[in-house]
Design an enzyme around this catalytic site. Structure first.
Site, PDB file in Angstrom:
ATOM      1  N   SER A  46      -9.547   1.575   3.115  1.00  0.00           N
ATOM      2  CA  SER A  46      -8.652   2.460   2.383  1.00  0.00           C
ATOM      3  C   SER A  46      -7.602   1.717   1.542  1.00  0.00           C
ATOM      4  O   SER A  46      -6.898   2.355   0.754  1.00  0.00           O
ATOM      5  CB  SER A  46      -7.925   3.398   3.365  1.00  0.00           C
ATOM      6  OG  SER A  46      -7.103   2.675   4.255  1.00  0.00           O
ATOM      7  N   SER A  76      -9.878  -1.440   6.814  1.00  0.00           N
ATOM      8  CA  SER A  76      -9.288  -1.065   5.531  1.00  0.00           C
ATOM      9  C   SER A  76      -8.652  -2.182   4.734  1.00  0.00           C
ATOM     10  O   SER A  76      -8.272  -1.966   3.584  1.00  0.00           O
ATOM     11  CB  SER A  76      -8.259   0.039   5.737  1.00  0.00           C
ATOM     12  OG  SER A  76      -8.880   1.223   6.172  1.00  0.00           O
ATOM     13  N   LYS A  83       0.832  -1.199   0.000  1.00  0.00           N
ATOM     14  CA  LYS A  83       0.000   0.000   0.000  1.00  0.00           C
ATOM     15  C   LYS A  83       0.876   1.261   0.000  1.00  0.00           C
ATOM     16  O   LYS A  83       1.979   1.262   0.548  1.00  0.00           O
ATOM     17  CB  LYS A  83      -0.890  -0.034   1.242  1.00  0.00           C
ATOM     18  CG  LYS A  83      -1.983   1.008   1.321  1.00  0.00           C
ATOM     19  CD  LYS A  83      -2.820   0.747   2.570  1.00  0.00           C
ATOM     20  CE  LYS A  83      -3.936   1.750   2.752  1.00  0.00           C
ATOM     21  NZ  LYS A  83      -4.763   1.442   3.950  1.00  0.00           N
TER      22      LYS A  83
END
Length: 478
Positions: A157, A181, A81
């Site tokens: 996210s 997330s 990420k």
């Protein structure tokens, strides 16, 4: 189009490395070709480190040729990420206001462990501003789209992680989870993900509610990554000591287990009929296998005492804690750049400027009390199953189910960050041609048991996932 290597599974790839049928360099080049063809549809890649990945793949190929791989992850293409620092790669936290920052100079614990294991980090995946939106919308990256239907959201996210894996880019991905997330994108995109016990997977900066989490197409892919990421790291002061005992992976049969079914929190968004039907299907499969399955009462039934911290919606206190966190990051940005932050984030967190330290303390105490209610409600069971999110999905350009509160639909996931319990996500149904996720929750420190139980559910799933085909006419981005 199906690729006989990239879509064959990690075990088949490792077998090919051992036999010499193909090498990590071959698999990387196929992965880069797939990024070139598929990423324009989904806009999931924040950064592709072609040179670094090729160097890592060549080193891995040499180790496999000598019969000396560093780990089962050696030579497997993976992604991380945007928020996971990796030396020589950009860190932008999903935000256009950070576009000028220099590349990271050091590896965070997850990136360090991947490199030590020989994994090939292909690049970084997209996320929304500050990680404070459970959707794939970003001021820097634009709109990340769901491969199952590019008009739909991949969740967040860890948005790009979810979208890229569902598109067959990489064998696993490192996301992070503060309110759901990794589990939410897994739910939107048909994947498996684990939010571990806090401290089980070291990360920086240390946090009691945010964790790095492994994501993959299968439980075995998640297990591979979990085994690499759980090595303790002194930079995370909450980092736990190594797990005791052999790393067992076999499915955990539910016969005789006590299973709680949580479908109503007593507040927030209620689960849609399609979501409830998937949870009910899982409950029936478990009951037929000999589990003792019990419907749980709503955990947060409002108190009649107006002074109680849960007299109203307990999520509001948690949301204010997130607002303060977002505002602190916003205020760290030079004033002339703050307008670059996504307006939904700026508008949502602005009321936090009127809060006092005493308000923050009271909200923290209220959240702790609510977390204890959730922990106590789950303690009567070996595992709890619940929705990942209350709906099947929403439009790609939306910031969530409530545009004024971009984390408001995280109720089923966020409380397990507060209790510190491990929670996995698994696709267990399809509705309107979209995946529907099931959440599996266990006791603190029972991460491996949660994955083993999830693996049993994966094998008992009443359908086989057919990963999405790609149309060439739709483009991602803004």
């Amino acid at each position: 189009m199906i690729d006989d290597v990239l879509d064959a599974g990690a075990d088949i790839v490792r077998s090919g490395y051992r036999s010499g049928a193909f090498t990590p360099v071959d698999v990387l080049e196929r992965t880069l070709d797939r990024i070139e063809s598929r990423n324009p549809v989904i806009n999931a890649m924040a950064h592709v480190d072609t040179e670094g990945a090729r160097t890592a793949a060549q080193a891995s190929a040499g180790r496999w040729a000598c019969g000396a791989p560093l780990s089962p992850m050696d030579g497997l293409p993976v992604t991380i990420k945007d928020s996971v620092n990796a030396a020589g790669m950009p860190w932008r936290h999903g935000c256009a206001a950070f576009g000028h920052l220099a590349d990271s100079s050091a590896d965070s614990p997850p990136a360090a462990r991947l490199k030590e294991a020989g994994a090939v980090i292909v690049g970084k995946t997209t996320m929304p501003d500050f990680g404070m939106m459970a959707a794939g919308v970003s001021s820097l990256y634009g709109i990340t789209r769901n491969p199952w239907d590019p008009t739909r959201n991949p969740g967040g996210s860890s948005a790009g992680a979810g979208a890229s894996l569902a598109a067959g880019i990489g064998f696993s991905s490192v996301g992070s989870d503060i309110a759901g997330s990794v589990r939410l994108p897994a739910g939107h995109c048909g994947l498996v993900a684990l939010k571990p016990t806090q401290g089980r997977i070291p990360h920086t900066a240390p946090s009691t509610m945010r964790s790095a989490g492994p994501m993959g197409r299968t439980v075995d892919d998640v297990f591979d990554l979990y085994d690499v990421l759980t090595v303790p790291d002194p930079r995370d002061l909450w980092s736990l000591p190594p797990e005791i005992g052999p790393p067992v992976r076999n499915p955990l049969t539910p016969h005789g287990l006590r299973i709680g079914v949580l479908t109503d929190l007593g507040h927030g968004f209620t689960a849609d009929a399609a979501v409830l039907a998937v949870v009910a299907e899982a409950a029936a499969v478990l009951r037929d296998a000999g589990a003792e399955v019990t419907a749980m009462a709503p955990v947060f039934t409002p108190s009649s005492d107006a002074t109680s911290p849960i007299a109203g919606d307990p999520y509001l206190a948690l949301d204010r804690l997130f607002q303060v966190r977002a505002l602190a990051e916003l205020q760290s940005i030079p004033p002339e750049l703050r307008e670059l932050v996504h307006p939904a984030i700026r508008q949502w967190c602005s009321p936090a400027a009127d809060l006092h330290a005493t308000d923050f303390t009271r909200d923290g105490e209220a959240v702790a009390k609510s977390a204890e209610r959730m922990r106590a409600a789950c303690a009567a069971y070996d595992f709890v199953i619940a929705p990942v999110l209350p709906v099947v999905g929403f439009a790609a350009e939306e910031c969530g189910l409530d545009s004024s509160r971009p984390l408001a639909h995280c109720g089923f996931t966020a409380w397990f960050n507060q209790t510190g319990q491990p929670a996995a996500a698994l696709c267990f149904g399809i509705s309107d041609a979209m995946p529907v996720g099931l959440q599996v929750v266990g006791a603190r420190f029972a991460d491996r048991e949660v994955l083993r139980f999830t693996k049993w559910l994966e094998r008992s799933r009443p359908f086989t996932i057919a990963w999405p085909e790609f149309a060439s006419t739709h483009t991602g981005g803004r």
